[in-house]
Design a protein around this motif. Sequence first.
Motif, PDB file in Angstrom:
ATOM      1  N   ASP A 136      -8.675  -0.014   6.184  1.00  0.00           N
ATOM      2  CA  ASP A 136      -8.530  -0.450   5.551  1.00  0.00           C
ATOM      3  C   ASP A 136      -8.805  -0.258   4.264  1.00  0.00           C
ATOM      4  O   ASP A 136      -8.144   1.161   3.946  1.00  0.00           O
ATOM      5  CB  ASP A 136      -9.540  -1.547   5.558  1.00  0.00           C
ATOM      6  N   VAL A 138      -8.484   0.124   0.450  1.00  0.00           N
ATOM      7  CA  VAL A 138      -9.188   0.101  -0.458  1.00  0.00           C
ATOM      8  C   VAL A 138      -9.172   0.466  -1.870  1.00  0.00           C
ATOM      9  O   VAL A 138      -9.773   0.599  -2.308  1.00  0.00           O
ATOM     10  CB  VAL A 138     -10.594   0.910   0.304  1.00  0.00           C
ATOM     11  N   SER A 139      -7.352   1.009  -1.780  1.00  0.00           N
ATOM     12  CA  SER A 139      -7.091   1.364  -2.606  1.00  0.00           C
ATOM     13  C   SER A 139      -7.862   0.715  -4.376  1.00  0.00           C
ATOM     14  O   SER A 139      -7.493   1.083  -5.181  1.00  0.00           O
ATOM     15  CB  SER A 139      -5.752   2.003  -2.456  1.00  0.00           C
ATOM     16  N   ALA A 140      -7.343  -0.103  -3.898  1.00  0.00           N
ATOM     17  CA  ALA A 140      -7.462  -1.521  -5.688  1.00  0.00           C
ATOM     18  C   ALA A 140      -9.026  -2.026  -5.816  1.00  0.00           C
ATOM     19  O   ALA A 140      -8.677  -1.113  -6.982  1.00  0.00           O
ATOM     20  CB  ALA A 140      -6.714  -3.254  -5.302  1.00  0.00           C
ATOM     21  N   GLN A 141      -9.861  -1.538  -5.006  1.00  0.00           N
ATOM     22  CA  GLN A 141     -11.077  -1.864  -5.500  1.00  0.00           C
ATOM     23  C   GLN A 141     -11.705  -0.523  -5.519  1.00  0.00           C
ATOM     24  O   GLN A 141     -12.232  -0.501  -7.195  1.00  0.00           O
ATOM     25  CB  GLN A 141     -11.762  -2.274  -3.780  1.00  0.00           C
ATOM     26  N   LYS A 142     -11.579   0.697  -5.096  1.00  0.00           N
ATOM     27  CA  LYS A 142     -11.756   1.762  -5.745  1.00  0.00           C
ATOM     28  C   LYS A 142     -10.769   2.344  -6.822  1.00  0.00           C
ATOM     29  O   LYS A 142     -11.736   3.105  -8.342  1.00  0.00           O
ATOM     30  CB  LYS A 142     -11.031   3.247  -5.035  1.00  0.00           C
ATOM     31  N   THR A 144     -10.562  -0.092  -9.400  1.00  0.00           N
ATOM     32  CA  THR A 144     -11.778  -1.132 -10.576  1.00  0.00           C
ATOM     33  C   THR A 144     -11.854  -0.380 -10.695  1.00  0.00           C
ATOM     34  O   THR A 144     -12.612  -0.077 -11.413  1.00  0.00           O
ATOM     35  CB  THR A 144     -11.748  -2.450  -9.215  1.00  0.00           C
ATOM     36  N   GLU A 145     -13.249  -0.319  -9.124  1.00  0.00           N
ATOM     37  CA  GLU A 145     -14.220   0.926  -9.471  1.00  0.00           C
ATOM     38  C   GLU A 145     -14.328   2.130 -10.806  1.00  0.00           C
ATOM     39  O   GLU A 145     -14.670   2.246 -12.032  1.00  0.00           O
ATOM     40  CB  GLU A 145     -14.731   1.575  -8.220  1.00  0.00           C
TER      41      GLU A 145
END
Length: 301
Positions: A136, A138-142, A144-145
């Motif tokens: 996956d 997960v760039s957008a999630q990271k 945001t984090e």
Amino acid sequence: MGTNNGKKANPGGNRENTEDQLKEYQAKFKALFDNVSSGVAIYEARNDGEDFVFVDFNPSAEEIEHINKEELIGKSVAEVFPGVKEFGLFDVFRRVYKTGTPEHLPISVYKDERVAGWRENYVFRLPSKQVVAIYDDVSAQKRTELVTRMTSECFRAIADYTYDWEVWVGPAGRVLWTNPAAERLTGYSIKEITAMSDYPIPLVYTEDRNRMDRAFRSALKGGTGNDVQFRIERKNGRIIWVAISWQPIYDEKGNSLGHRESIRDITDRIKAEQALEKAEHEMEKEIQTLKAILDKHGLKE
């Protein structure tokens, strides 16, 4: 001997059933492969695991990596993704190919001259010894984090190192948060202040309590105030002068989150003003005395 109740074995029928089941399995696998939101890449080992070439690449992987399947089928993974060894995934391929034990490559940054991003990989080996990576982006999630963490850290850095005493008071009137300047001004610890059920009354000098209680109730109702002066009685009994400003806080839907207070020590300023006022008063007394002497002797200014 019996003849199985008169029924004859049908080897051809069993073979047909197996083929039908295989076709059904392949159809389900293809539907899953084509429609799953995760990227799926299937590799075939070369030279006993010295290299891995692409056998298949699903649409989600094409979207994640911005590359068409036709551009990479039959090519080495190291050729298409030159950062794969530094990323750590190539070593995972080798181990899974050799042992058959699935592995998880935790979220890590992949980058080369063409693409970059945060990826999380799960790798396993098929009975055919082909290696499959399900992963996956997960760039957008990271991101945001990271933004959340940076925002929080920036807020903490600004709030904790702001010289003024900053307070967040909830809608019910309890202190939700305060910065370390609270202890410098009041002598009370952050823990003691947040535990006060009747904040701010215990901190306010007796003669100013009624006035500041009215101001605090106004703040709880959404009112604002600026540079209101009052006295604080520190934990050691010393009295200091402060000036407070406050304003309401709302969330994005307009719901009240309480109010923010900003309090600064103005003791030195008050002392300077009092000293100036005293000096002016003394000067006025001297001027009046001098006038009296001049009048007594019939002299004019």
